[in-house]
Motif scaffolding. Structure first.
Motif: not given
Length: 127
Positions: A46-57, A74-86
């Motif tokens: 839910e936080a990822l759906h509503q985040a402003n700003p999005m996390p960087d990672v 997947q949720v993070a990438q759908e909101r912003s392609a700039a979000v990196k993930s680990m």
């Protein structure tokens, strides 16, 4: 601040094991990063759906009970392609991620050393 300055980066940490997640978030914070820890994967989604700003990672455990970490990626990438993930995991190997169409940027096996975690974050925030 420069792109590689940790203080300019927000990192979401998600782990259903509260102790491990808090330790991971503390390690990341000692590297100078701003962190937000989620023990509940549904709350994190839910936080990822509503985040402003999005996390960087996004740093997430793989096995989160009702969700997999890759679902959060997947949720993070759908909101912003700039979000990196680990993805971090002590129960699965990196090869399991090949089964998913969504791809994380990094995989780190638990237990991990603090230096390895911070080195991965440094690479992700430099990219």
């Amino acid at each position: 601040m420069s792109q590689s300055d940790p203080k300019s980066h927000l990192v979401y940490v998600v782990d259903d094991n509260a102790l491990l997640g808090q330790i991971t978030a503390q390690i990341i914070a000692t590297g100078g990063y701003e962190t937000r820890f989620f023990n509940d994967p549904i709350e994190a989604r839910e936080a990822l759906h509503q985040a402003n700003p999005m996390p960087d990672v996004l740093v997430t455990d793989f096995d989160l009970g009702p969700l997999h970490g890759i679902d959060l990626v997947q949720v993070a990438q759908e909101r912003s392609a700039a979000v990196k993930s680990m993805i971090v995991s002590g129960t699965v190997q990196a090869g399991i991620l090949d089964r998913y169409s969504t791809k994380a940027d990094r995989f780190l096996s638990k237990p991990f050393r603090a230096d390895d975690l911070l080195a991965c974050l440094e690479e992700l925030t430099r990219a």
